[in-house]
Design an enzyme around this catalytic site. Structure first.
Site, PDB file in Angstrom:
ATOM      1  N   TRP A  23       0.843  -1.182   0.000  1.00  0.00           N
ATOM      2  CA  TRP A  23       0.000   0.000   0.000  1.00  0.00           C
ATOM      3  C   TRP A  23       0.887   1.243   0.000  1.00  0.00           C
ATOM      4  O   TRP A  23       1.927   1.253   0.630  1.00  0.00           O
ATOM      5  CB  TRP A  23      -0.895  -0.013   1.241  1.00  0.00           C
ATOM      6  CG  TRP A  23      -2.080   0.876   1.140  1.00  0.00           C
ATOM      7  CD1 TRP A  23      -2.205   2.118   1.701  1.00  0.00           C
ATOM      8  CD2 TRP A  23      -3.299   0.625   0.458  1.00  0.00           C
ATOM      9  NE1 TRP A  23      -3.428   2.643   1.402  1.00  0.00           N
ATOM     10  CE2 TRP A  23      -4.134   1.746   0.642  1.00  0.00           C
ATOM     11  CE3 TRP A  23      -3.762  -0.447  -0.300  1.00  0.00           C
ATOM     12  CZ2 TRP A  23      -5.399   1.825   0.098  1.00  0.00           C
ATOM     13  CZ3 TRP A  23      -5.030  -0.362  -0.824  1.00  0.00           C
ATOM     14  CH2 TRP A  23      -5.836   0.753  -0.632  1.00  0.00           C
ATOM     15  N   TRP A  58      -1.704  -3.483   8.086  1.00  0.00           N
ATOM     16  CA  TRP A  58      -2.386  -4.388   9.004  1.00  0.00           C
ATOM     17  C   TRP A  58      -1.738  -5.775   9.005  1.00  0.00           C
ATOM     18  O   TRP A  58      -1.685  -6.446  10.043  1.00  0.00           O
ATOM     19  CB  TRP A  58      -3.862  -4.490   8.608  1.00  0.00           C
ATOM     20  CG  TRP A  58      -4.692  -5.235   9.590  1.00  0.00           C
ATOM     21  CD1 TRP A  58      -5.170  -6.506   9.464  1.00  0.00           C
ATOM     22  CD2 TRP A  58      -5.141  -4.769  10.869  1.00  0.00           C
ATOM     23  NE1 TRP A  58      -5.896  -6.857  10.573  1.00  0.00           N
ATOM     24  CE2 TRP A  58      -5.894  -5.802  11.451  1.00  0.00           C
ATOM     25  CE3 TRP A  58      -4.977  -3.569  11.565  1.00  0.00           C
ATOM     26  CZ2 TRP A  58      -6.490  -5.675  12.707  1.00  0.00           C
ATOM     27  CZ3 TRP A  58      -5.571  -3.446  12.808  1.00  0.00           C
ATOM     28  CH2 TRP A  58      -6.305  -4.485  13.362  1.00  0.00           C
ATOM     29  N   CYS A  81       3.189   2.651   5.237  1.00  0.00           N
ATOM     30  CA  CYS A  81       2.714   4.028   5.298  1.00  0.00           C
ATOM     31  C   CYS A  81       1.194   4.035   5.415  1.00  0.00           C
ATOM     32  O   CYS A  81       0.503   3.472   4.564  1.00  0.00           O
ATOM     33  CB  CYS A  81       3.156   4.798   4.058  1.00  0.00           C
ATOM     34  SG  CYS A  81       2.594   6.508   4.044  1.00  0.00           S
ATOM     35  N   HIS A  89     -10.532   4.536  10.188  1.00  0.00           N
ATOM     36  CA  HIS A  89      -9.749   3.379   9.761  1.00  0.00           C
ATOM     37  C   HIS A  89      -8.256   3.607   9.991  1.00  0.00           C
ATOM     38  O   HIS A  89      -7.525   2.691  10.391  1.00  0.00           O
ATOM     39  CB  HIS A  89     -10.036   3.091   8.282  1.00  0.00           C
ATOM     40  CG  HIS A  89      -9.417   1.836   7.787  1.00  0.00           C
ATOM     41  ND1 HIS A  89      -8.363   1.826   6.909  1.00  0.00           N
ATOM     42  CD2 HIS A  89      -9.698   0.530   8.050  1.00  0.00           C
ATOM     43  CE1 HIS A  89      -8.020   0.578   6.651  1.00  0.00           C
ATOM     44  NE2 HIS A  89      -8.811  -0.222   7.324  1.00  0.00           N
ATOM     45  N   ASN A 114       9.919  -0.485  14.066  1.00  0.00           N
ATOM     46  CA  ASN A 114       8.713   0.070  13.475  1.00  0.00           C
ATOM     47  C   ASN A 114       9.055   1.248  12.572  1.00  0.00           C
ATOM     48  O   ASN A 114       9.290   2.358  13.044  1.00  0.00           O
ATOM     49  CB  ASN A 114       7.742   0.507  14.574  1.00  0.00           C
ATOM     50  CG  ASN A 114       6.417   0.966  14.019  1.00  0.00           C
ATOM     51  OD1 ASN A 114       6.239   1.107  12.814  1.00  0.00           O
ATOM     52  ND2 ASN A 114       5.476   1.218  14.900  1.00  0.00           N
TER      53      ASN A 114
END
Length: 154
Positions: A23, A58, A81, A89, A114
């Site tokens: 994404w 996710w 990102c 959301h 992370n």
């Protein structure tokens, strides 16, 4: 009093995994490039880096957990990102991803870094993917090298 700290130093047999979202590809690909450059600049061979692509942020902790359980990697770099939109959301995905990554690190004792950007606007992401704020992929790679080295001392 003894003091322990990591150095940006690579063990000869060290392997690293990058788990990256598909994404927002223009941002995430820039983060991947930054991480690869930083790892290479500090002696990590291209063959010692595995890239795992997942659909979105996710899914990053899920793949990181699977990789960490294999005990093959000195550290796992999570890159993605999440850009705020018109719905909640964004919060669910960004917070769930961050919490999931921390759980993986704590439960498996494998460092999980992370590098999933959670930004308000695409311009904020661009600034952190090689723009005015540098490349957070590079920062995450350097942190991975340091924490992996520290783990060998603890």
């Amino acid at each position: 009093m003894p003091e322990f700290s990591g150095e940006i130093r690579v063990a000869a047999d060290a392997r690293f995994a990058i788990v990256a979202s598909r994404w927002n590809p223009s941002i995430v690909d820039a983060l991947i490039d930054g991480a690869r450059r930083a790892l290479a600049a500090h002696g990590v061979a291209e063959q010692a880096i595995d890239l795992v692509r997942v659909p979105g942020a996710w899914e990053i902790p899920q793949a990181a957990a699977k990789l960490a359980r294999g005990a093959k990697y000195r550290a796992i770099l999570a890159l993605g990102c999440v850009v705020r939109g018109d719905t909640r959301h964004y919060e669910h995905v960004a917070d769930g991803c961050a919490q999931g990554l921390m759980r993986v690190a704590l439960h498996t004792h494998v460092p999980v870094l992370n590098g999933v950007l959670a930004v308000e606007r695409m311009a904020d992401a661009q600034a952190r993917a090689g723009g005015a704020c540098g490349n957070k992929g590079e920062d995450v790679a350097l942190a991975a090298l340091e924490i992996a080295n520290l783990y060998t001392k603890l």
